[in-house]
Write a protein that holds these residues in place. Sequence first.
Motif, PDB file in Angstrom:
ATOM      1  N   HIS A 215       0.810  -1.217   0.000  1.00 11.50           N
ATOM      2  CA  HIS A 215       0.000   0.000   0.000  1.00 11.50           C
ATOM      3  C   HIS A 215       0.847   1.273   0.000  1.00 11.50           C
ATOM      4  O   HIS A 215       0.317   2.363  -0.070  1.00 11.50           O
ATOM      5  CB  HIS A 215      -0.944   0.008   1.200  1.00 11.50           C
ATOM      6  N   ILE A 216       2.135   1.115   0.146  1.00  9.82           N
ATOM      7  CA  ILE A 216       3.005   2.286   0.156  1.00  9.82           C
ATOM      8  C   ILE A 216       3.781   2.403  -1.155  1.00  9.82           C
ATOM      9  O   ILE A 216       3.842   3.461  -1.764  1.00  9.82           O
ATOM     10  CB  ILE A 216       4.027   2.208   1.322  1.00  9.82           C
ATOM     11  N   PHE A 217       4.361   1.302  -1.602  1.00 14.18           N
ATOM     12  CA  PHE A 217       5.398   1.406  -2.612  1.00 14.18           C
ATOM     13  C   PHE A 217       4.970   1.093  -4.039  1.00 14.18           C
ATOM     14  O   PHE A 217       5.708   1.365  -4.969  1.00 14.18           O
ATOM     15  CB  PHE A 217       6.590   0.517  -2.230  1.00 14.18           C
ATOM     16  N   THR A 218       3.776   0.511  -4.235  1.00 18.78           N
ATOM     17  CA  THR A 218       3.446   0.124  -5.604  1.00 18.78           C
ATOM     18  C   THR A 218       3.041   1.320  -6.461  1.00 18.78           C
ATOM     19  O   THR A 218       3.043   1.235  -7.670  1.00 18.78           O
ATOM     20  CB  THR A 218       2.325  -0.950  -5.635  1.00 18.78           C
ATOM     21  N   GLU A 219       2.674   2.431  -5.830  1.00 18.99           N
ATOM     22  CA  GLU A 219       2.423   3.639  -6.615  1.00 18.99           C
ATOM     23  C   GLU A 219       3.331   4.758  -6.133  1.00 18.99           C
ATOM     24  O   GLU A 219       2.989   5.926  -6.191  1.00 18.99           O
ATOM     25  CB  GLU A 219       0.966   4.096  -6.458  1.00 18.99           C
ATOM     26  N   TYR A 220       4.458   4.367  -5.617  1.00 15.46           N
ATOM     27  CA  TYR A 220       5.361   5.319  -5.005  1.00 15.46           C
ATOM     28  C   TYR A 220       5.885   6.245  -6.089  1.00 15.46           C
ATOM     29  O   TYR A 220       6.482   5.801  -7.054  1.00 15.46           O
ATOM     30  CB  TYR A 220       6.517   4.539  -4.394  1.00 15.46           C
ATOM     31  N   ALA A 221       5.618   7.512  -5.946  1.00 16.47           N
ATOM     32  CA  ALA A 221       6.043   8.442  -6.990  1.00 16.47           C
ATOM     33  C   ALA A 221       7.164   9.349  -6.506  1.00 16.47           C
ATOM     34  O   ALA A 221       7.200  10.519  -6.785  1.00 16.47           O
ATOM     35  CB  ALA A 221       4.859   9.254  -7.488  1.00 16.47           C
ATOM     36  N   TYR A 222       8.059   8.777  -5.726  1.00 18.21           N
ATOM     37  CA  TYR A 222       9.205   9.558  -5.290  1.00 18.21           C
ATOM     38  C   TYR A 222      10.249   9.546  -6.405  1.00 18.21           C
ATOM     39  O   TYR A 222      10.946   8.565  -6.622  1.00 18.21           O
ATOM     40  CB  TYR A 222       9.813   8.980  -4.011  1.00 18.21           C
TER      41      TYR A 222
ATOM     42  N   GLY B 104      15.290  -1.664  -5.424  1.00 13.87           N
ATOM     43  CA  GLY B 104      14.692  -0.355  -5.128  1.00 13.87           C
ATOM     44  C   GLY B 104      15.331   0.696  -6.009  1.00 13.87           C
ATOM     45  O   GLY B 104      15.871   1.694  -5.561  1.00 13.87           O
ATOM     46  N   SER B 105      15.277   0.437  -7.327  1.00 12.12           N
ATOM     47  CA  SER B 105      16.066   1.232  -8.275  1.00 12.12           C
ATOM     48  C   SER B 105      15.395   2.539  -8.669  1.00 12.12           C
ATOM     49  O   SER B 105      15.974   3.323  -9.411  1.00 12.12           O
ATOM     50  CB  SER B 105      16.356   0.394  -9.517  1.00 12.12           C
ATOM     51  N   ASN B 106      14.167   2.753  -8.172  1.00 13.92           N
ATOM     52  CA  ASN B 106      13.504   4.035  -8.387  1.00 13.92           C
ATOM     53  C   ASN B 106      13.455   4.390  -9.873  1.00 13.92           C
ATOM     54  O   ASN B 106      13.192   3.535 -10.712  1.00 13.92           O
ATOM     55  CB  ASN B 106      14.218   5.105  -7.560  1.00 13.92           C
ATOM     56  N   ASP B 107      13.738   5.632 -10.231  1.00 12.28           N
ATOM     57  CA  ASP B 107      13.618   6.042 -11.634  1.00 12.28           C
ATOM     58  C   ASP B 107      14.928   5.863 -12.408  1.00 12.28           C
ATOM     59  O   ASP B 107      15.109   6.460 -13.460  1.00 12.28           O
ATOM     60  CB  ASP B 107      13.132   7.495 -11.729  1.00 12.28           C
TER      61      ASP B 107
ATOM     62  N   LYS C 286      26.437  -3.608 -17.808  1.00 15.69           N
ATOM     63  CA  LYS C 286      25.046  -4.076 -17.854  1.00 15.69           C
ATOM     64  C   LYS C 286      24.359  -3.825 -16.518  1.00 15.69           C
ATOM     65  O   LYS C 286      24.978  -4.021 -15.455  1.00 15.69           O
ATOM     66  CB  LYS C 286      24.995  -5.576 -18.169  1.00 15.69           C
ATOM     67  N   VAL C 287      23.102  -3.431 -16.571  1.00 14.20           N
ATOM     68  CA  VAL C 287      22.379  -3.137 -15.332  1.00 14.20           C
ATOM     69  C   VAL C 287      20.998  -3.776 -15.349  1.00 14.20           C
ATOM     70  O   VAL C 287      20.438  -4.069 -16.408  1.00 14.20           O
ATOM     71  CB  VAL C 287      22.207  -1.606 -15.112  1.00 14.20           C
ATOM     72  N   LEU C 288      20.465  -3.994 -14.154  1.00 14.17           N
ATOM     73  CA  LEU C 288      19.075  -4.422 -14.003  1.00 14.17           C
ATOM     74  C   LEU C 288      18.517  -3.753 -12.750  1.00 14.17           C
ATOM     75  O   LEU C 288      19.118  -3.852 -11.680  1.00 14.17           O
ATOM     76  CB  LEU C 288      18.994  -5.948 -13.849  1.00 14.17           C
ATOM     77  N   GLY C 289      17.410  -3.070 -12.921  1.00 12.48           N
ATOM     78  CA  GLY C 289      16.744  -2.467 -11.764  1.00 12.48           C
ATOM     79  C   GLY C 289      15.603  -3.350 -11.299  1.00 12.48           C
ATOM     80  O   GLY C 289      14.994  -4.057 -12.098  1.00 12.48           O
ATOM     81  N   ILE C 290      15.334  -3.337 -10.001  1.00 11.26           N
ATOM     82  CA  ILE C 290      14.171  -4.036  -9.452  1.00 11.26           C
ATOM     83  C   ILE C 290      13.439  -3.048  -8.560  1.00 11.26           C
ATOM     84  O   ILE C 290      14.029  -2.491  -7.629  1.00 11.26           O
ATOM     85  CB  ILE C 290      14.588  -5.295  -8.649  1.00 11.26           C
TER      86      ILE C 290
ATOM     87  N   VAL D  62       7.477   4.551 -11.616  1.00 11.25           N
ATOM     88  CA  VAL D  62       8.877   4.991 -11.630  1.00 11.25           C
ATOM     89  C   VAL D  62       9.737   4.065 -12.495  1.00 11.25           C
ATOM     90  O   VAL D  62      10.708   4.508 -13.105  1.00 11.25           O
ATOM     91  CB  VAL D  62       9.490   5.143 -10.213  1.00 11.25           C
ATOM     92  N   ALA D  63       9.346   2.778 -12.558  1.00 10.97           N
ATOM     93  CA  ALA D  63      10.081   1.844 -13.413  1.00 10.97           C
ATOM     94  C   ALA D  63      10.011   2.289 -14.879  1.00 10.97           C
ATOM     95  O   ALA D  63      10.978   2.172 -15.635  1.00 10.97           O
ATOM     96  CB  ALA D  63       9.514   0.437 -13.264  1.00 10.97           C
ATOM     97  N   LYS D  64       8.861   2.823 -15.262  1.00 10.50           N
ATOM     98  CA  LYS D  64       8.678   3.306 -16.633  1.00 10.50           C
ATOM     99  C   LYS D  64       9.648   4.467 -16.917  1.00 10.50           C
ATOM    100  O   LYS D  64      10.258   4.542 -17.982  1.00 10.50           O
ATOM    101  CB  LYS D  64       7.227   3.774 -16.795  1.00 10.50           C
ATOM    102  N   ALA D  65       9.785   5.343 -15.942  1.00 12.91           N
ATOM    103  CA  ALA D  65      10.731   6.460 -16.087  1.00 12.91           C
ATOM    104  C   ALA D  65      12.154   5.932 -16.238  1.00 12.91           C
ATOM    105  O   ALA D  65      12.959   6.455 -17.013  1.00 12.91           O
ATOM    106  CB  ALA D  65      10.634   7.398 -14.884  1.00 12.91           C
TER     107      ALA D  65
END
Length: 422
Positions: free
Chosen positions: A77-84, A119-122, A135-139, A145-148
């Motif tokens: 409920h906190i992080f799935t729409e986290y727009a930080y 927790g790779s944010n944007d 090479k990188v991979l974010g999770i 934010v993943a889209k960004a």
Amino acid sequence: MANMTRAAVPSQSDADARCRFCNGHLVEFVDLGMSPLCESFLAREQLNAMEPFYPLIAHVCENCFLVQLEEYVAPVHIFTEYAYFSGFSNAWLDHARQYAEAMTKRLQLGASSLVIELGSNDGYLLQYFVQKEVKVLGIDPAANVAKAAETRGVPTLVQFFDADAGRRLAETGTQADLVIANNVLAQVPGLNSFVEGIRILLKPGGVCTIEVPHLLKTMAGNQFDQIYHEHFSYFSASTANRIVTRHGLRLFDVEELWTHGGSLRLHICHAQDERWPTQPSVSALLQKEDEAGLEKLETYGRFAEQVRSTKRNLLSFLIDTKSRQKSVVGYGAPGKGNTLLNYCGIRTDFLEYTVDRNPHKHGKYLPGTHIPIFAPERIAETKPDYVLILPWNLRDEIMHQLAYVRGWGGRIVVPIPELVVS
Ligand SMILES: [Zn+2]
């Protein structure tokens, strides 16, 4: 800032909660009252609606001294729409770029290396490795934010990380030379599963770096506004060391950073890895914490009174200032500011408005206190007598930006570690 348009659902709260690391008995560390989620900024049309408040009470484990909050609100409920979106402070981006430089050199990363950030944010940090053709991979669990991040060339898996997620990646041949967990460990309720996942994800010879706010600095600097619902755990080097050791890892180096009012960067490897001998920095810091009393329960018992004293000082200043008909506004709308303002009961009666450089926050209102957020230009337009800096950890950068308020005799106020008016 999170777009918490739907009501957050509290997770199961257990009056007899135990330590999330060692299952030990918990005692109260500090009670900050009831508070809304500190990143749940409100749109104008939400101002008349009910707003969920949750207890903000931190405990410390009698056995391992891990300071922690109960899981009052589930991460989903906190992080799935986290727009930080992290890319708004120049100092922060410099910090990220320097880290990428240093680790690429230290680990001799190249085109065949893989860097994974949890927790790779944007993608603000991994972008610097992409520039070096590593090479990188974010999770990250937040799809927006993943889209960004994808637009920055940072491939990102949208999911929470834990031991199962680490196992799934390792089974398909994805293991990392460098695992980065910056300012994410505090946000993980399933601490043991997360750290186990790191061990599974790490190649032999690989390194994981973990950045966390340093509890020693939080306590020494009265930084109680570091405590909010999104942060489930608060680490000293000693507790972090106990946790990684239990999971077959070894803390081999540690750096003290200026970020978030004083953070630790913990360098971790597989316990038996001879490539990374343990540096003197580790025993030096463990000793420093021991001397500061962090391995004794009574030290933790003193924090609550420091916090109450900080509250009284800030309120005395505001009451006196408003009695003299002076105007006070805020600078910044960070999560930590909301802990401070809600705990102290500071609303528009004391603080007329605040400003923030992040355009996503303009026109919104602070959770709980309903203080409006404007663009920074508002300060020059209204010429307030005092500007209270809420992200005090960035005070040097902000005081420089605010130098112009001196032009009309305005003064700057920093609330923590102690009230300073300059
Ligand atoms: Zn414990």
